[in-house]
Design an enzyme around this catalytic site. Structure first.
Site, PDB file in Angstrom:
ATOM      1  N   ARG A   1      -7.673  -0.412   0.517  1.00 58.95           N
ATOM      2  CA  ARG A   1      -8.330  -1.668  -0.117  1.00 58.95           C
ATOM      3  C   ARG A   1      -8.495  -1.355  -1.696  1.00 58.95           C
ATOM      4  NH1 ARG A   1     -12.986  -2.039   4.172  1.00 58.95           N
ATOM      5  NH2 ARG A   1     -11.294  -1.151   5.496  1.00 58.95           N
TER       6      ARG A   1
ATOM      7  N   ASP B   1     -12.231   6.959   3.696  1.00 63.09           N
ATOM      8  CA  ASP B   1     -11.163   6.602   4.462  1.00 63.09           C
ATOM      9  C   ASP B   1     -10.553   5.105   4.394  1.00 63.09           C
ATOM     10  OD1 ASP B   1      -9.154   7.074   6.201  1.00 63.09           O
ATOM     11  OD2 ASP B   1     -10.294   7.273   7.905  1.00 63.09           O
TER      12      ASP B   1
ATOM     13  N   LYS C   1       0.998  -1.148   0.131  1.00 62.03           N
ATOM     14  CA  LYS C   1       0.118   0.116  -0.004  1.00 62.03           C
ATOM     15  C   LYS C   1       0.881   1.272   0.008  1.00 62.03           C
ATOM     16  CE  LYS C   1      -3.309   2.572   2.972  1.00 62.03           C
ATOM     17  NZ  LYS C   1      -4.373   2.503   4.006  1.00 62.03           N
TER      18      LYS C   1
ATOM     19  N   ASP D   1      -2.736   9.896   4.332  1.00 59.58           N
ATOM     20  CA  ASP D   1      -4.043   9.594   4.209  1.00 59.58           C
ATOM     21  C   ASP D   1      -4.769  10.686   5.382  1.00 59.58           C
ATOM     22  OD1 ASP D   1      -6.614   8.315   4.517  1.00 59.58           O
ATOM     23  OD2 ASP D   1      -5.967   6.544   5.455  1.00 59.58           O
TER      24      ASP D   1
ATOM     25  N   ASP E   1       1.499   5.761   5.835  1.00 62.15           N
ATOM     26  CA  ASP E   1       0.360   4.982   5.123  1.00 62.15           C
ATOM     27  C   ASP E   1       1.021   4.241   3.937  1.00 62.15           C
ATOM     28  OD1 ASP E   1      -1.989   3.872   5.844  1.00 62.15           O
ATOM     29  OD2 ASP E   1      -3.251   5.354   4.524  1.00 62.15           O
TER      30      ASP E   1
ATOM     31  N   LYS F   1     -10.489  12.148   8.578  1.00 63.07           N
ATOM     32  CA  LYS F   1     -10.317  11.429   9.699  1.00 63.07           C
ATOM     33  C   LYS F   1     -10.968  12.047  10.867  1.00 63.07           C
ATOM     34  CE  LYS F   1      -6.713   8.318   8.434  1.00 63.07           C
ATOM     35  NZ  LYS F   1      -7.370   7.251   8.590  1.00 63.07           N
TER      36      LYS F   1
ATOM     37  N   GLU G   1      -9.707   3.710   1.947  1.00 59.35           N
ATOM     38  CA  GLU G   1      -8.954   3.718   0.569  1.00 59.35           C
ATOM     39  C   GLU G   1      -7.749   2.925   0.199  1.00 59.35           C
ATOM     40  OE1 GLU G   1      -7.903   5.129   3.106  1.00 59.35           O
ATOM     41  OE2 GLU G   1      -5.679   4.992   3.026  1.00 59.35           O
TER      42      GLU G   1
HETATM   43  N1  BES Z   1      -4.618   4.304   7.179  1.00 54.88           N
HETATM   44  C1  BES Z   1      -5.666   4.044   7.602  1.00 54.88           C
HETATM   45  C2  BES Z   1      -5.381   2.861   8.715  1.00 54.88           C
HETATM   46  C3  BES Z   1      -4.683   3.126  10.025  1.00 54.88           C
HETATM   47  C4  BES Z   1      -5.062   3.424  10.916  1.00 54.88           C
HETATM   48  C5  BES Z   1      -3.191   2.945   9.662  1.00 54.88           C
HETATM   49  C6  BES Z   1      -4.084   3.838  12.067  1.00 54.88           C
HETATM   50  C7  BES Z   1      -2.356   2.813  10.510  1.00 54.88           C
HETATM   51  C8  BES Z   1      -2.894   3.405  12.004  1.00 54.88           C
HETATM   52  C9  BES Z   1      -6.960   3.307   6.618  1.00 54.88           C
HETATM   53  O1  BES Z   1      -6.856   4.033   5.440  1.00 54.88           O
HETATM   54  C10 BES Z   1      -8.122   3.672   7.322  1.00 54.88           C
HETATM   55  O2  BES Z   1      -8.486   4.773   7.641  1.00 54.88           O
HETATM   56  N2  BES Z   1      -8.990   2.600   7.606  1.00 54.88           N
HETATM   57  C11 BES Z   1     -10.053   2.696   8.296  1.00 54.88           C
HETATM   58  C12 BES Z   1     -10.955   1.695   7.629  1.00 54.88           C
HETATM   59  C13 BES Z   1     -12.493   2.162   8.082  1.00 54.88           C
HETATM   60  C14 BES Z   1     -12.996   3.574   7.366  1.00 54.88           C
HETATM   61  C15 BES Z   1     -13.399   1.003   7.239  1.00 54.88           C
HETATM   62  C16 BES Z   1     -10.142   2.515   9.669  1.00 54.88           C
HETATM   63  O3  BES Z   1      -9.030   1.778  10.170  1.00 54.88           O
HETATM   64  O4  BES Z   1     -10.542   3.180  10.553  1.00 54.88           O
HETATM   65 ZN    ZN Z   2      -5.041   4.479   4.669  1.00 58.86          ZN
HETATM   66 ZN    ZN Z   3      -7.927   5.540   5.417  1.00 54.86          ZN
END
Ligand code: BES
Ligand code: ZN
Ligand code: ZN
Length: 478
Positions: A332, A328, A245, A250, A269, A257, A330
């Site tokens: 995947r 968020d 990735k 992000d 990220d 966020k 993104e």
């Molecule tokens: N990059 C984040 C995940 C992340 C969180 C990485 C903390 C490192 C530390 C990812 O893109 C994300 O935001 N995932 C969301 C998914 C949700 C919206 C289904 C998450 O985990 O909240």
């Molecule tokens: Zn991310």
């Molecule tokens: Zn994200």
């Protein structure tokens, strides 16, 4: 970067680290009788790191700390190496020689590794860099068992891990998707693997709807880097494909966020992408006899411009449609395109690495990697074994079909979020739909970036994944 050298002799002037057991006679290694008596007393008191401060140099004694299992003893050696690194830098030592009095190759290499990894700093933006830089520049290893080529190999692994840390620590205003791809090109030139970078036009022609959609809110174009290491002496015909990735930042996009400070660390990220590029670098430098392809889709995720909005329906590289309900989620989307693209290689095994979900980080923290996938048990066991060896341990999560139900929507083939439970797994289930070959997903959201130093890992990017993958690929037999 710290230089590692194999040395035939121990200089009487150099700082020395004597590695032995409780039974070792240290008296012939530069200690005065009083100092030797002190060491003996400390050994009897079950101390493992004993510091002798001589007038013109340090002598540190490390008594190996045997744990229940071999891999734990090795990790104890790395941790000890990290502490001794601190001692040497406090003493303003520029070099130190590790003297092997045990003949245990693995332990000596682990100790050296821990010391070198702990010596990493990310300080090149500081004007007072000279003042804050660690004094330790060279670690010499004196051992009958450890060979010069072992040290050369270790140097490659340490350098690759530190490179990955550097890439993660670079903020997006210094490292956007194009910059990241350029770094991979540089690494390819230096180590001798092939690098091709697809630009936005090519990505558009390939119909990578996930990557293009995430990129809509950004001013910077996306990149898709294809790296290839295909040595003539490769043991495998079908390649191992590594997918990382590469979200260089992000923000969460329009689903910005929500939690206070949750964006502060989001330059991390692209840690999966960094791990993939730096693994390619290491295996090419080490001339490993394995055919490996690395794929890194990269973009930032921002709410600007014509940003994709919740409710959008995206058409992915493989033609599947996705109802995007959270901008968020993104990672995947860009990984899905890469996993679909990977099909053309007919992979022996594909592994993706991604800081994919907060849920994975919440479940096991910085202590391990959340793993899941469709590879057979033998492969999983080998990966888990490598995880233990390098102490980047894998925890396999359930991957039951029912979790995929949570991704159902009436108006497209799937949506990009699951329900309120099992967030790490539903993300994995989403990716699975784009695979048609043996595959593993490593969610590294927990260990990729840490907010305080931890053993031989500094604050910030840890370089997680590089040592794991190199170990796994080194042990390919077929
Ligand atoms: N990059 C984040 C995940 C992340 C969180 C990485 C903390 C490192 C530390 C990812 O893109 C994300 O935001 N995932 C969301 C998914 C949700 C919206 C289904 C998450 O985990 O909240
Ligand atoms: Zn991310
Ligand atoms: Zn994200």
């Amino acid at each position: 970067m710290t230089a590692l050298k194999h040395t035939e002799s121990v200089s009487a002037k150099d700082n020395v680290i004597l590695v032995g057991t409780a039974k070792t006679d240290f008296s012939k290694h530069g200690l005065s009788p009083e100092e030797n008596a002190y060491v003996k007393k400390q050994v009897a008191a079950e101390e493992h790191i004993i510091n002798v401060n001589q007038y013109n140099r340090r002598i540190v004694v490390y008594i190996e700390d045997k744990k229940k299992e071999g891999f734990q003893t090795i990790e104890a050696c790395r941790k000890a190496g990290s502490r001794v690194c601190g001692i040497m830098n406090t003493a303003k030592a520029e070099s130190a020689t590790i003297v092997d009095l045990t003949g245990n190759t693995e332990n000596i290499l682990a100790f050296t590794e821990g010391m070198a990894l702990a010596n990493y700093q990310f300080i090149h933006y500081r004007q007072d860099i000279k003042k804050v830089a660690n004094s330790l520049k060279t670690i010499n290893v004196h051992s009958k068992k450890v060979k010069a080529k072992d040290i050369e190999h270790l140097q490659i692994i340490v350098d690759a891990t530190c490179k990955a840390r550097d890439l993660v620590n670079e903020p997006v205003n210094h490292l956007n998707a194009t910059d990241l791809a350029k770094e991979f090109e540089k690494m390819g030139k230096e180590a001798g693997f092939k690098v091709e970078v697809f630009n936005k036009a090519k990505i558009t022609a390939l119909k990578m709807g996930g990557l293009l959609s995430v990129n809509l809110g950004s001013i910077d174009p996306p990149t898709f880097t294809v790296m290839e290491w295909k040595p003539k002496h490769a043991k495998n015909k079908k390649p191992y494909v590594l997918v990382g990735k590469g979200v260089v930042y992000d923000t969460g996009g329009l689903s910005l966020k929500p939690t206070a400070n949750s964006m502060d660390e989001m330059k991390c990220d692209m840690a999966g992408g960094a791990a993939v590029g730096c693994t390619m670098y290491a295996i090419a430098k080490a001339n490993l006899p394995v055919y490996v392809v690395g794929l890194v889709p990269a973009t930032d995720n921002r709410p600007g411009m014509n940003a994709y909005v919740p409710g959008d329906i995206l058409t992915m590289h493989n033609g599947m449609t996705v109802e995007m309900l959270n901008a968020d989620a993104e990672g995947r989307l860009i990984l899905a395109d890469a996993l679909s693209y990977a099909k053309k290689y007919d992979p022996e095994l594909a592994i993706d690495l991604a800081t994919l979900t907060g849920a994975a980080a919440a479940a096991i923290g910085k202590y391990g990697i959340v793993a899941m996938g469709t590879a057979d048990k033998k492969v999983k066991d080998k990966l888990k074994k490598s995880g233990k060896e390098v102490f980047e341990r894998l925890v396999e999560f359930p991957f039951w079909d029912e979790y995929a139900d949570l991704l159902k929507t009436e108006i497209a083939d799937m949506k990009n979020i699951g329900g309120p439970v099992a967030g790490a797994i539903t993300a994995g289930k989403f990716l699975e739909k784009f695979t048609s070959y043996p595959w593993m997903h490593f969610d590294i959201a927990g260990p990729a970036f840490i907010n305080a130093p931890y053993d031989y890992k500094p604050k910030g990017g840890t370089g997680v994944g590089v040592r794991l993958l190199v170990d796994f690929l080194t042990n390919i037999k077929n």
